[in-house]
Scaffold this motif. Structure first.
Motif, PDB file in Angstrom:
ATOM      1  N   MET A   1       0.838  -1.200   0.000  1.00 34.02           N
ATOM      2  CA  MET A   1       0.000   0.000   0.000  1.00 34.02           C
ATOM      3  C   MET A   1       0.870   1.247   0.000  1.00 34.02           C
ATOM      4  SD  MET A   1      -3.050  -0.794   2.671  1.00 34.02           S
ATOM      5  CE  MET A   1      -3.956  -2.326   2.585  1.00 34.02           C
ATOM      6  N   LEU A   2       0.271   2.285  -0.554  1.00 33.99           N
ATOM      7  CA  LEU A   2       1.000   3.546  -0.707  1.00 33.99           C
ATOM      8  C   LEU A   2       0.510   4.555   0.329  1.00 33.99           C
ATOM      9  CD1 LEU A   2       2.827   5.515  -2.432  1.00 33.99           C
ATOM     10  CD2 LEU A   2       0.753   6.026  -3.737  1.00 33.99           C
ATOM     11  N   VAL A  13      -1.539  16.528   4.717  1.00 37.92           N
ATOM     12  CA  VAL A  13      -2.555  15.489   4.576  1.00 37.92           C
ATOM     13  C   VAL A  13      -1.871  14.168   4.214  1.00 37.92           C
ATOM     14  CG1 VAL A  13      -4.673  14.821   3.381  1.00 37.92           C
ATOM     15  CG2 VAL A  13      -4.207  17.240   3.807  1.00 37.92           C
ATOM     16  N   PHE A  14      -2.240  13.110   4.934  1.00 38.60           N
ATOM     17  CA  PHE A  14      -1.771  11.757   4.641  1.00 38.60           C
ATOM     18  C   PHE A  14      -2.967  10.968   4.102  1.00 38.60           C
ATOM     19  CE2 PHE A  14       2.055  10.813   7.643  1.00 38.60           C
ATOM     20  CZ  PHE A  14       2.485  12.129   7.612  1.00 38.60           C
ATOM     21  N   SER A  15      -2.793  10.242   2.994  1.00 38.12           N
ATOM     22  CA  SER A  15      -3.848   9.334   2.526  1.00 38.12           C
ATOM     23  C   SER A  15      -3.247   7.971   2.236  1.00 38.12           C
ATOM     24  CB  SER A  15      -4.516   9.854   1.261  1.00 38.12           C
ATOM     25  OG  SER A  15      -5.437  10.868   1.556  1.00 38.12           O
ATOM     26  N   ILE A  16      -3.991   6.924   2.576  1.00 37.69           N
ATOM     27  CA  ILE A  16      -3.528   5.559   2.310  1.00 37.69           C
ATOM     28  C   ILE A  16      -4.272   5.030   1.094  1.00 37.69           C
ATOM     29  CG2 ILE A  16      -3.375   3.207   3.218  1.00 37.69           C
ATOM     30  CD1 ILE A  16      -3.280   4.583   6.044  1.00 37.69           C
ATOM     31  N   TRP A  17      -3.486   4.614   0.072  1.00 35.91           N
ATOM     32  CA  TRP A  17      -4.022   4.157  -1.218  1.00 35.91           C
ATOM     33  C   TRP A  17      -3.739   2.669  -1.347  1.00 35.91           C
ATOM     34  CZ3 TRP A  17      -7.082   5.339  -5.101  1.00 35.91           C
ATOM     35  CH2 TRP A  17      -6.843   4.823  -6.382  1.00 35.91           C
ATOM     36  N   ASN A  18      -4.784   1.856  -1.539  1.00 31.87           N
ATOM     37  CA  ASN A  18      -4.567   0.407  -1.636  1.00 31.87           C
ATOM     38  C   ASN A  18      -4.464  -0.061  -3.092  1.00 31.87           C
ATOM     39  OD1 ASN A  18      -7.149   0.362  -2.623  1.00 31.87           O
ATOM     40  ND2 ASN A  18      -8.022  -0.870  -0.978  1.00 31.87           N
ATOM     41  N   GLY A  19      -4.376   0.884  -4.023  1.00 31.80           N
ATOM     42  CA  GLY A  19      -4.285   0.536  -5.433  1.00 31.80           C
ATOM     43  C   GLY A  19      -5.615   0.705  -6.140  1.00 31.80           C
ATOM     44  N   THR A  20      -6.689   0.801  -5.368  1.00 34.28           N
ATOM     45  CA  THR A  20      -8.035   0.954  -5.929  1.00 34.28           C
ATOM     46  C   THR A  20      -8.738   2.163  -5.324  1.00 34.28           C
ATOM     47  OG1 THR A  20      -8.130  -1.460  -5.961  1.00 34.28           O
ATOM     48  CG2 THR A  20     -10.207  -0.292  -6.387  1.00 34.28           C
ATOM     49  N   GLU A  21      -8.562   2.310  -4.013  1.00 34.02           N
ATOM     50  CA  GLU A  21      -9.250   3.416  -3.340  1.00 34.02           C
ATOM     51  C   GLU A  21      -8.427   3.928  -2.154  1.00 34.02           C
ATOM     52  OE1 GLU A  21     -12.873   2.078  -1.513  1.00 34.02           O
ATOM     53  OE2 GLU A  21     -11.937   0.264  -0.736  1.00 34.02           O
ATOM     54  N   PHE A  22      -8.782   5.148  -1.703  1.00 28.59           N
ATOM     55  CA  PHE A  22      -8.158   5.697  -0.505  1.00 28.59           C
ATOM     56  C   PHE A  22      -8.864   5.111   0.716  1.00 28.59           C
ATOM     57  CE2 PHE A  22      -7.101   9.064  -3.600  1.00 28.59           C
ATOM     58  CZ  PHE A  22      -5.730   9.036  -3.444  1.00 28.59           C
ATOM     59  N   LEU A  23      -8.092   4.477   1.599  1.00 30.99           N
ATOM     60  CA  LEU A  23      -8.681   3.851   2.780  1.00 30.99           C
ATOM     61  C   LEU A  23      -8.975   4.872   3.865  1.00 30.99           C
ATOM     62  CD1 LEU A  23      -6.605   0.567   3.085  1.00 30.99           C
ATOM     63  CD2 LEU A  23      -8.781   0.965   1.902  1.00 30.99           C
ATOM     64  N   VAL A  54      -3.545  -1.883   7.620  1.00 31.59           N
ATOM     65  CA  VAL A  54      -2.621  -1.238   6.688  1.00 31.59           C
ATOM     66  C   VAL A  54      -1.272  -1.932   6.623  1.00 31.59           C
ATOM     67  CG1 VAL A  54      -2.815   1.179   6.017  1.00 31.59           C
ATOM     68  CG2 VAL A  54      -2.793   0.606   8.417  1.00 31.59           C
ATOM     69  N   ASP A  55      -0.749  -1.994   5.402  1.00 39.08           N
ATOM     70  CA  ASP A  55       0.601  -2.503   5.220  1.00 39.08           C
ATOM     71  C   ASP A  55       1.298  -1.580   4.219  1.00 39.08           C
ATOM     72  OD1 ASP A  55       2.891  -3.954   5.007  1.00 39.08           O
ATOM     73  OD2 ASP A  55       2.033  -5.468   3.661  1.00 39.08           O
ATOM     74  N   ILE A  56       1.937  -0.534   4.741  1.00 39.56           N
ATOM     75  CA  ILE A  56       2.569   0.469   3.873  1.00 39.56           C
ATOM     76  C   ILE A  56       3.899  -0.077   3.345  1.00 39.56           C
ATOM     77  CG2 ILE A  56       3.530   2.825   3.749  1.00 39.56           C
ATOM     78  CD1 ILE A  56       0.482   2.771   4.246  1.00 39.56           C
ATOM     79  N   THR A  57       4.017  -0.070   2.019  1.00 40.76           N
ATOM     80  CA  THR A  57       5.262  -0.513   1.386  1.00 40.76           C
ATOM     81  C   THR A  57       5.963   0.634   0.674  1.00 40.76           C
ATOM     82  OG1 THR A  57       3.953  -1.103  -0.545  1.00 40.76           O
ATOM     83  CG2 THR A  57       4.476  -2.886   0.992  1.00 40.76           C
ATOM     84  N   MET A 243      -4.185  14.314  -4.040  1.00 41.57           N
ATOM     85  CA  MET A 243      -3.910  12.920  -3.663  1.00 41.57           C
ATOM     86  C   MET A 243      -3.924  12.008  -4.888  1.00 41.57           C
ATOM     87  SD  MET A 243      -3.032  12.227  -0.761  1.00 41.57           S
ATOM     88  CE  MET A 243      -2.656  13.349   0.561  1.00 41.57           C
ATOM     89  N   HIS A 244      -4.889  12.237  -5.781  1.00 39.42           N
ATOM     90  CA  HIS A 244      -4.934  11.424  -7.000  1.00 39.42           C
ATOM     91  C   HIS A 244      -3.650  11.625  -7.812  1.00 39.42           C
ATOM     92  CE1 HIS A 244      -6.319   9.273 -10.437  1.00 39.42           C
ATOM     93  NE2 HIS A 244      -6.138  10.327 -11.204  1.00 39.42           N
ATOM     94  N   GLY A 245      -3.212  12.876  -7.920  1.00 41.27           N
ATOM     95  CA  GLY A 245      -1.976  13.173  -8.657  1.00 41.27           C
ATOM     96  C   GLY A 245      -0.777  12.439  -8.072  1.00 41.27           C
ATOM     97  N   LEU A 246      -0.735  12.331  -6.743  1.00 37.83           N
ATOM     98  CA  LEU A 246       0.372  11.603  -6.099  1.00 37.83           C
ATOM     99  C   LEU A 246       0.350  10.128  -6.481  1.00 37.83           C
ATOM    100  CD1 LEU A 246       0.508  13.305  -2.577  1.00 37.83           C
ATOM    101  CD2 LEU A 246       2.297  13.327  -4.324  1.00 37.83           C
ATOM    102  N   THR A 247      -0.847   9.524  -6.569  1.00 37.95           N
ATOM    103  CA  THR A 247      -0.911   8.106  -6.969  1.00 37.95           C
ATOM    104  C   THR A 247      -0.495   7.942  -8.432  1.00 37.95           C
ATOM    105  OG1 THR A 247      -3.240   8.099  -7.677  1.00 37.95           O
ATOM    106  CG2 THR A 247      -2.829   7.680  -5.349  1.00 37.95           C
ATOM    107  N   VAL A 248      -0.839   8.931  -9.271  1.00 35.06           N
ATOM    108  CA  VAL A 248      -0.467   8.877 -10.697  1.00 35.06           C
ATOM    109  C   VAL A 248       1.059   8.950 -10.846  1.00 35.06           C
ATOM    110  CG1 VAL A 248      -0.573  10.169 -12.880  1.00 35.06           C
ATOM    111  CG2 VAL A 248      -2.657   9.845 -11.516  1.00 35.06           C
ATOM    112  N   ILE A 249       1.680   9.863 -10.109  1.00 35.02           N
ATOM    113  CA  ILE A 249       3.142  10.020 -10.206  1.00 35.02           C
ATOM    114  C   ILE A 249       3.845   8.792  -9.622  1.00 35.02           C
ATOM    115  CG2 ILE A 249       5.119  11.400  -9.411  1.00 35.02           C
ATOM    116  CD1 ILE A 249       3.299  13.876  -9.687  1.00 35.02           C
TER     117      ILE A 249
END
Ligand SMILES: Nc1ncnc2c1ncn2[C@@H]1O[C@H](COP(=O)(O)OP(=O)(O)OP(=O)(O)O)[C@@H](O)[C@H]1O
Ligand SMILES: CC(C)(CO)[C@@H](O)C(=O)NCCC(=O)O
Ligand SMILES: [K+]
Length: 256
Positions: A1-2, A13-23, A54-57, A243-249
């Motif tokens: 997870m990101l 702001v911190f967001s946890i992204w599991n690859g599909t959605e923000f948890l 959560v399992d942040i990698t 937050m979406h932009g961070l997942t894209v990058i």
């Protein structure tokens, strides 16, 4: 997870992204002196409170405040055993290179907004972000950040009035019923609310006149919905755009 971290001049702001959605999305004020241990105490308390598994990698950071990056790097290393990707550093690739003056340090939040908005909407966009500053980020047809506008933020303008004028109180922005205020509070609210509506409309109109293709306008930041009540400023409002932009990058840098 990101774990995606967007550190602004006012809030982080911190967001946890599991690859599909923000948890989950966690917000704290920005303090350069906050240590890695303090971040973790705050973070782990909230994650536990929400009962999220959560399992942040991976960690990605965008920071408009250079001084906080050191402690956030230590945080990522110490608690998740990873080297964070930091937007704006040479090792972080952007999907499309910005086209601005040589040597210019574009705010990473603006690069991230551009990447997030292009991914969702394609090119020829204006992103209006109501943060500490009110920024306009122009995204070209190919997705490149090609410049924009930096105006004072709404809360900053209100604070400046209060600080500089002895008789003007500290107020929060709301949409006033009338333009002509009959008391100090209504007068200030009108000046800021209708003033920013005029600012956003005027700047977008001029950007459009300077750009060679029709453009859509994306609004983001905490105050975007409030200003959208006053006028049809935006084609779309997205509160999770940065937050979406961070997942894209992050995804772009994980390829291959
Ligand atoms: N109706 C409202 N009146 C006043 N403030 C509001 C209102 N709605 C949202 N906000 C504020 O908007 C802010 C959220 O905006 P955002 O996260 O985009 O920017 P920021 O955190 O203030 O700036 P930066 O990202 O530069 O640190 C929060 O601080 C929130 O308190
Ligand atoms: C304009 C702000 C403060 C908005 O958060 C940030 O993007 C920043 O510090 N930018 C640096 C200058 C620039 O973006 O051109
Ligand atoms: K922001």
């Amino acid at each position: 997870m990101l774990l995606a971290i967007d550190c602004g001049n006012t809030n982080t702001v911190f967001s946890i992204w599991n690859g599909t959605e923000f948890l989950c999305t966690l917000r704290t004020s920005t303090h350069h002196a906050r240590t890695a241990d303090a971040y973790f105490t705050w973070y782990s308390t909230l994650v536990k409170h929400y009962g999220i598994d959560v399992d942040i990698t991976d960690v990605i950071i965008s920071s408009t405040v250079p001084r906080v990056v050191f402690n956030l790097r230590v945080f990522a290393d110490r608690f998740f055993g990873c080297r964070p990707l930091v937007v704006g550093k040479p090792e972080c690739d952007l999907p499309v290179e910005p086209r601005v003056d040589e040597g210019t340090q574009v705010g990473p939040d603006r690069l991230v907004n551009a990447a997030g908005a292009y991914d969702r909407h394609g090119g020829d966009l204006i992103v209006v972000d109501f943060g500490t500053a009110t920024t306009f980020d122009v995204v070209a047809g190919d997705g490149a950040y090609i410049g924009g506008v930096i105006a004072p933020g709404v809360n900053l303008s209100l604070e400046a009035l209060h600080t500089a004028a002895a008789a003007l109180p500290h107020i929060d922005v709301t949409m006033p019923q009338h333009v002509i205020g009959k008391n100090t509070l209504d007068c200030m609210q009108s000046g800021v609310f209708w003033g920013y509506i005029g600012l956003v409309n005027g700047i977008c109109e001029r950007i459009r006149a300077e750009h060679d293709a029709p453009m859509r306008i994306v609004g983001t930041g905490g105050l975007a919905p409030l200003f959208a009540q006053g006028d049809a400023l935006f084609d779309v409002i997205e509160d999770d755009l940065t937050m979406h932009g961070l997942t894209v990058i992050h995804a772009h840098n994980s390829k291959g």
